[in-house]
Design an enzyme around this catalytic site. Structure first.
Site, PDB file in Angstrom:
ATOM      1  N   ASP A  33     -31.717   7.848 -23.730  1.00  0.00           N
ATOM      2  CA  ASP A  33     -32.516   6.637 -23.994  1.00  0.00           C
ATOM      3  C   ASP A  33     -32.911   6.006 -22.667  1.00  0.00           C
ATOM      4  OD1 ASP A  33     -33.379   3.956 -24.980  1.00  0.00           O
ATOM      5  OD2 ASP A  33     -32.422   4.586 -26.841  1.00  0.00           O
ATOM      6  N   ASP A  49     -36.626   8.962 -19.919  1.00  0.00           N
ATOM      7  CA  ASP A  49     -37.897   8.380 -20.352  1.00  0.00           C
ATOM      8  C   ASP A  49     -38.710   9.513 -20.976  1.00  0.00           C
ATOM      9  OD1 ASP A  49     -40.393   7.347 -20.701  1.00  0.00           O
ATOM     10  OD2 ASP A  49     -40.605   6.552 -18.673  1.00  0.00           O
ATOM     11  N   VAL A  50     -38.934   9.428 -22.272  1.00  0.00           N
ATOM     12  CA  VAL A  50     -39.594  10.537 -22.974  1.00  0.00           C
ATOM     13  C   VAL A  50     -41.065  10.702 -22.602  1.00  0.00           C
ATOM     14  CG1 VAL A  50     -38.031  10.428 -24.966  1.00  0.00           C
ATOM     15  CG2 VAL A  50     -40.188   9.138 -25.009  1.00  0.00           C
ATOM     16  N   TYR A 139     -49.120   2.510 -34.234  1.00  0.00           N
ATOM     17  CA  TYR A 139     -47.785   2.952 -34.660  1.00  0.00           C
ATOM     18  C   TYR A 139     -47.907   3.894 -35.854  1.00  0.00           C
ATOM     19  CZ  TYR A 139     -43.024   2.659 -36.517  1.00  0.00           C
ATOM     20  OH  TYR A 139     -41.767   2.972 -36.995  1.00  0.00           O
ATOM     21  N   LYS A 143     -47.042   7.960 -36.191  1.00  0.00           N
ATOM     22  CA  LYS A 143     -46.080   8.504 -37.158  1.00  0.00           C
ATOM     23  C   LYS A 143     -46.735   9.567 -38.043  1.00  0.00           C
ATOM     24  CE  LYS A 143     -42.606   6.249 -35.698  1.00  0.00           C
ATOM     25  NZ  LYS A 143     -41.483   6.970 -35.100  1.00  0.00           N
TER      26      LYS A 143
HETATM   27  N1  LIG Z   1     -36.243   0.150 -37.961  1.00  0.00           N
HETATM   28  C1  LIG Z   1     -37.265   0.353 -38.760  1.00  0.00           C
HETATM   29  O1  LIG Z   1     -37.685  -0.536 -39.485  1.00  0.00           O
HETATM   30  C2  LIG Z   1     -37.926   1.714 -38.820  1.00  0.00           C
HETATM   31  C3  LIG Z   1     -38.675   2.036 -39.958  1.00  0.00           C
HETATM   32  C4  LIG Z   1     -39.327   3.263 -39.992  1.00  0.00           C
HETATM   33  C5  LIG Z   1     -39.229   4.141 -38.920  1.00  0.00           C
HETATM   34  N2  LIG Z   1     -38.484   3.814 -37.833  1.00  0.00           N
HETATM   35  C6  LIG Z   1     -38.436   4.790 -36.730  1.00  0.00           C
HETATM   36  O2  LIG Z   1     -37.112   5.230 -36.502  1.00  0.00           O
HETATM   37  C7  LIG Z   1     -36.892   5.473 -35.096  1.00  0.00           C
HETATM   38  C8  LIG Z   1     -35.728   4.620 -34.619  1.00  0.00           C
HETATM   39  O3  LIG Z   1     -35.975   3.258 -34.919  1.00  0.00           O
HETATM   40  P1  LIG Z   1     -34.908   2.107 -34.642  1.00  0.00           P
HETATM   41  O4  LIG Z   1     -34.957   1.155 -35.763  1.00  0.00           O
HETATM   42  O5  LIG Z   1     -33.602   2.693 -34.248  1.00  0.00           O
HETATM   43  O6  LIG Z   1     -35.613   1.413 -33.399  1.00  0.00           O
HETATM   44  P2  LIG Z   1     -34.962   0.749 -32.112  1.00  0.00           P
HETATM   45  O7  LIG Z   1     -36.041  -0.074 -31.537  1.00  0.00           O
HETATM   46  O8  LIG Z   1     -33.663   0.106 -32.467  1.00  0.00           O
HETATM   47  O9  LIG Z   1     -34.638   2.008 -31.184  1.00  0.00           O
HETATM   48  C9  LIG Z   1     -35.634   2.786 -30.563  1.00  0.00           C
HETATM   49  C10 LIG Z   1     -35.082   3.303 -29.260  1.00  0.00           C
HETATM   50  O10 LIG Z   1     -36.098   4.063 -28.581  1.00  0.00           O
HETATM   51  C11 LIG Z   1     -35.906   3.845 -27.198  1.00  0.00           C
HETATM   52  N3  LIG Z   1     -37.106   4.128 -26.404  1.00  0.00           N
HETATM   53  C12 LIG Z   1     -38.268   3.425 -26.368  1.00  0.00           C
HETATM   54  N4  LIG Z   1     -39.098   3.936 -25.459  1.00  0.00           N
HETATM   55  C13 LIG Z   1     -38.461   5.008 -24.909  1.00  0.00           C
HETATM   56  C14 LIG Z   1     -38.805   5.944 -23.902  1.00  0.00           C
HETATM   57  N5  LIG Z   1     -39.979   5.902 -23.264  1.00  0.00           N
HETATM   58  N6  LIG Z   1     -37.898   6.910 -23.594  1.00  0.00           N
HETATM   59  C15 LIG Z   1     -36.707   6.968 -24.227  1.00  0.00           C
HETATM   60  N7  LIG Z   1     -36.325   6.098 -25.171  1.00  0.00           N
HETATM   61  C16 LIG Z   1     -37.198   5.119 -25.508  1.00  0.00           C
HETATM   62  C17 LIG Z   1     -35.556   2.350 -27.103  1.00  0.00           C
HETATM   63  O11 LIG Z   1     -34.944   2.041 -25.872  1.00  0.00           O
HETATM   64  C18 LIG Z   1     -34.655   2.187 -28.305  1.00  0.00           C
HETATM   65  O12 LIG Z   1     -33.294   2.302 -27.977  1.00  0.00           O
HETATM   66  C19 LIG Z   1     -38.214   5.109 -34.405  1.00  0.00           C
HETATM   67  O13 LIG Z   1     -38.971   6.287 -34.222  1.00  0.00           O
HETATM   68  C20 LIG Z   1     -38.890   4.199 -35.399  1.00  0.00           C
HETATM   69  O14 LIG Z   1     -40.285   4.245 -35.256  1.00  0.00           O
HETATM   70  C21 LIG Z   1     -37.817   2.623 -37.766  1.00  0.00           C
END
Ligand SMILES: NC(=O)c1ccc[n+]([C@@H]2O[C@H](COP(=O)([O-])OP(=O)(O)OC[C@H]3O[C@@H](n4cnc5c(N)ncnc54)[C@H](O)[C@@H]3O)[C@@H](O)[C@H]2O)c1
Length: 237
Positions: A33, A49-50, A139, A143
């Site tokens: 992360d 960093d992805v 977004y 997806k």
């Molecule tokens: N929480 C929701 O409501 C929800 C709903 C549908 C889908 N999702 C998807 O599920 C996945 C996880 O969501 P979450 O709720 O845990 O979100 P979150 O925001 O808690 O976690 C996302 C993580 O991605 C990391 N990140 C961001 N940019 C980055 C980069 N350039 N390199 C490496 N890491 C990076 C952030 O630091 C963070 O820790 C995401 O893909 C999100 O789109 C979440």
């Protein structure tokens, strides 16, 4: 679960729950992360960093030192507001860079590192195909692209026994970091979105972790290229 499981976005809500369950089931967990948060005992944190090919390459090289990489969960993501007609192009680019291109970069580089029979799991969102969700078109497009890529990678990697699947979460109890809470407030709050789902419930990260563990396990040997909605019935609605 045997071998090394890499979880990108592993310090996020969903990534952390997946890391915890995979570790409980025997995996050697690598949390990758950008956001450096303490990880559970026994897990390895690698800053990554992805969007940066060098950073992703060095993450895979470090992770490979711990053993065969048998699972890759691509759970990073960002949410920035992008309103049709007035979106900031910088925000649009950033969301696509991190969510879509970042997921592709990780999967492309994984190809050289994954053991035969490994699993990749990507994260979409129920909102991917909902035009009525206002304010997040970049977004949603990212997806929708991830769901498309799931099928491409499943076909491309299938001959090596590598399965590639995707989970599409619905309204979560815990919104994403950053603008997730702002968007939830604009949607009318958690009670309102919960009542809009067929099951009248918000999804927890622990439920998602159980689906992730199933799809990455040897209980799903013939399942590849699928998108599993875990969304209280929202995609059926
Ligand atoms: N929480 C929701 O409501 C929800 C709903 C549908 C889908 N999702 C998807 O599920 C996945 C996880 O969501 P979450 O709720 O845990 O979100 P979150 O925001 O808690 O976690 C996302 C993580 O991605 C990391 N990140 C961001 N940019 C980055 C980069 N350039 N390199 C490496 N890491 C990076 C952030 O630091 C963070 O820790 C995401 O893909 C999100 O789109 C979440």
């Amino acid at each position: 679960m045997k071998g090394v499981a890499i979880i990108t976005g592993g310090t996020g809500t969903i990534g952390a729950a997946i890391s915890e369950l995979f570790q409980k089931r025997g995996a050697t967990v690598v949390v990758a992360d950008l956001d450096e948060q303490p990880v559970a005992k026994g897990q390895t944190f690698i800053r990554c960093d992805v969007t940066d090919p060098k950073s992703v390459a060095s993450m895979f090289a470090e992770a490979a030192k711990l053993g065969d990489i048998t699972s890759l969960v691509v759970a990073h993501g960002i949410l920035l507001e992008t309103v049709p007609g007035t979106a900031d192009p910088v925000a649009v680019g950033k969301v696509l860079d991190v969510n879509l291109k970042g997921s592709a970069l990780v999967c492309d580089q994984a190809s050289a590192h994954l053991a035969e029979g490994a699993s990749i799991l990507l994260l979409s969102s129920m909102s991917a195909f909902m035009g009525r969700v206002v304010g997040g078109y970049a977004y949603q497009a990212s997806k929708a692209g991830i769901e498309s890529m799931t099928r491409s990678y499943a076909v491309a990697f299938g001959a090596r026994g590598i399965r590639v699947n995707c989970i599409a979460p619905g309204y979560m109890a815990q919104p994403m970091k950053g603008e997730g809470s702002k968007l939830r407030a604009r949607q009318g709050g958690s009670d309102k979105v919960r009542e809009a789902t067929p099951l009248r419930r918000l999804v927890t990260e622990q439920e998602l972790a159980m689906s992730a563990a199933f799809l990455c396990s040897d209980q799903a040997p013939s399942i590849t290229g699928v998108v599993l909605p875990v969304d209280s019935g929202q995609r059926a609605f």
